[in-house]
Design a protein around this motif. Sequence first.
Motif, PDB file in Angstrom:
ATOM      1  N   LYS A   1       0.814  -1.213   0.000  1.00 49.30           N
ATOM      2  CA  LYS A   1       0.000   0.000   0.000  1.00 49.30           C
ATOM      3  C   LYS A   1       0.849   1.266   0.000  1.00 49.30           C
ATOM      4  O   LYS A   1       0.397   2.319  -0.422  1.00 49.30           O
ATOM      5  N   TYR A   2       2.104   1.172   0.489  1.00 46.01           N
ATOM      6  CA  TYR A   2       2.975   2.339   0.520  1.00 46.01           C
ATOM      7  C   TYR A   2       3.979   2.365  -0.630  1.00 46.01           C
ATOM      8  O   TYR A   2       4.904   3.177  -0.644  1.00 46.01           O
TER       9      TYR A   2
ATOM     10  N   ALA B   1      -0.937  -7.190  14.550  1.00 49.27           N
ATOM     11  CA  ALA B   1       0.508  -7.275  14.762  1.00 49.27           C
ATOM     12  C   ALA B   1       1.210  -7.793  13.507  1.00 49.27           C
ATOM     13  O   ALA B   1       2.242  -7.247  13.079  1.00 49.27           O
ATOM     14  N   ILE B   2       0.638  -8.826  12.904  1.00 49.36           N
ATOM     15  CA  ILE B   2       1.233  -9.404  11.698  1.00 49.36           C
ATOM     16  C   ILE B   2       1.066  -8.460  10.508  1.00 49.36           C
ATOM     17  O   ILE B   2       2.016  -8.176   9.770  1.00 49.36           O
ATOM     18  N   SER B   3      -0.154  -7.959  10.331  1.00 47.42           N
ATOM     19  CA  SER B   3      -0.470  -7.141   9.151  1.00 47.42           C
ATOM     20  C   SER B   3       0.310  -5.835   9.130  1.00 47.42           C
ATOM     21  O   SER B   3       0.792  -5.401   8.072  1.00 47.42           O
TER      22      SER B   3
ATOM     23  N   ASP C   1      -3.928  -3.317   8.813  1.00 47.20           N
ATOM     24  CA  ASP C   1      -2.519  -2.979   8.611  1.00 47.20           C
ATOM     25  C   ASP C   1      -2.200  -1.527   8.970  1.00 47.20           C
ATOM     26  O   ASP C   1      -1.176  -0.998   8.551  1.00 47.20           O
ATOM     27  N   ASP C   2      -3.049  -0.879   9.744  1.00 45.61           N
ATOM     28  CA  ASP C   2      -2.821   0.500  10.166  1.00 45.61           C
ATOM     29  C   ASP C   2      -2.087   0.537  11.507  1.00 45.61           C
ATOM     30  O   ASP C   2      -2.590   0.027  12.512  1.00 45.61           O
TER      31      ASP C   2
ATOM     32  N   LEU D   1      -1.597   0.510  17.658  1.00 43.59           N
ATOM     33  CA  LEU D   1      -1.058   1.110  18.884  1.00 43.59           C
ATOM     34  C   LEU D   1      -2.177   1.476  19.860  1.00 43.59           C
ATOM     35  O   LEU D   1      -2.031   1.290  21.077  1.00 43.59           O
ATOM     36  N   ARG D   2      -3.300   1.968  19.329  1.00 38.94           N
ATOM     37  CA  ARG D   2      -4.426   2.308  20.200  1.00 38.94           C
ATOM     38  C   ARG D   2      -5.012   1.058  20.849  1.00 38.94           C
ATOM     39  O   ARG D   2      -5.346   1.054  22.038  1.00 38.94           O
ATOM     40  N   LEU D   3      -5.124  -0.015  20.057  1.00 41.57           N
ATOM     41  CA  LEU D   3      -5.634  -1.271  20.616  1.00 41.57           C
ATOM     42  C   LEU D   3      -4.673  -1.818  21.671  1.00 41.57           C
ATOM     43  O   LEU D   3      -5.093  -2.287  22.735  1.00 41.57           O
ATOM     44  N   LEU D   4      -3.380  -1.737  21.385  1.00 40.77           N
ATOM     45  CA  LEU D   4      -2.358  -2.259  22.291  1.00 40.77           C
ATOM     46  C   LEU D   4      -2.439  -1.568  23.648  1.00 40.77           C
ATOM     47  O   LEU D   4      -2.263  -2.210  24.698  1.00 40.77           O
ATOM     48  N   ALA D   5      -2.717  -0.282  23.643  1.00 40.27           N
ATOM     49  CA  ALA D   5      -2.764   0.495  24.892  1.00 40.27           C
ATOM     50  C   ALA D   5      -3.927   0.080  25.795  1.00 40.27           C
ATOM     51  O   ALA D   5      -3.899   0.334  26.996  1.00 40.27           O
TER      52      ALA D   5
END
Length: 384
Positions: free
Chosen positions: A163-164, A265-267, A300-301, A306-310
């Motif tokens: 995508k990038y 995490a993987i994506s 894949d964002d 990071l928001r979910l991880l927190a």
Amino acid sequence: MPQPKIKTDRVNRLIEAIGVKFFLRFSKKLHAEPIIKLKKIPSDRVLEVVSENITLNVVIIAFLIGALTTVPAVLFEIYYYGVLTPLSYYVMLSVITVLFLLIEVGVLYWLGMRGAYTLAHLTGYEEEDRGLPPEYDVKKMMVRSALEIEDPAIEYLGIDPQKYVSGHWLLLRTLLYKAKIMLTTIIAKLLLRKIAMRYGVRMGFVWVAIPVTAIWDAVVMYRVIGDAKLRLFGYHLSKYIAHEIITDEVLDGYSPDIAEGAIRAISTIMVLAQNYHPNNVLLLIRLNEKLAIKEEKNYDDLEQFLRLLATLSPEEQHFLRTLSGIVAVFDGKVKKAEQIALEQIFGEKRTYYMDFTKRLKSLLLSGHIHQAAHLCEEEMLKRA
């Protein structure tokens, strides 16, 4: 009980003693530990010895082929430069160069195929895994590695590893990838000729083309076999992680959000790596067979991950950070974008997780698959 009397020649005993010292020296170079994690796969010591011998054989043959296929053009230049007309000279030189270049590249491809085939049988050749797309069968993965064929694009849960990557660069990269061995060989030969003509040392310098081409071919095949080993070991390790480490019992000990977190995490790391490396694709598909996630949610964002991880517990954060580190090194290298993202994912414990990532990368590249599996299991099942 009588002991047998053995008679040996003094010279033979001396040669034998020297041989034993070298034999033991080879053993001391082995760094593998006696750990067996993956069933039906030889120990790391066996894998290390045999895979190194396969690599050495391929590299030596590639070196010799590179040297031998360069000799005809070099001899022609030495004996006929200035003798024939410029047109005749360059036409004949081009014909000889192209002919032996085709032979050279053909043999290199054959070497890659032979090496990949032998490696596949070393770890126990498996039939097609019905849970995976046919493109990720061991046979096809090894062929793509040996023939330098780019991995197929895959659409899965809306995840786009490229995508990038700009469209123009993607097209150029695809064309370069498909002809990597031939292009690098041609470029190396052209550079040698250019240097020789520029500095006016043509007759003496043309001989340098022989060892340089030989070394170049050896390096190319070393990288090809290294990639084949990485893919093969990653194939088995991803299966072990998805089936033996991340079990239903392990997942039941976490909140429901761990499933989405694992896919993210993987994506996220796959997208930053900007490739469809089979090791990560296999891990993603095999793990989702267990998680059964069907909805597309922009997995894949990085910011969403990071928001979910927190919001997760320390134990769940440790699990997902470890998984992120595994994915980052599954293709054998960590790009700058991945490094920056990992530092954000790892947070205050970045030093600890970076150390884990480096150790795992070292084990994967050295072919210590059992030790790599043990390290992943030990870290993933550890409660932070």
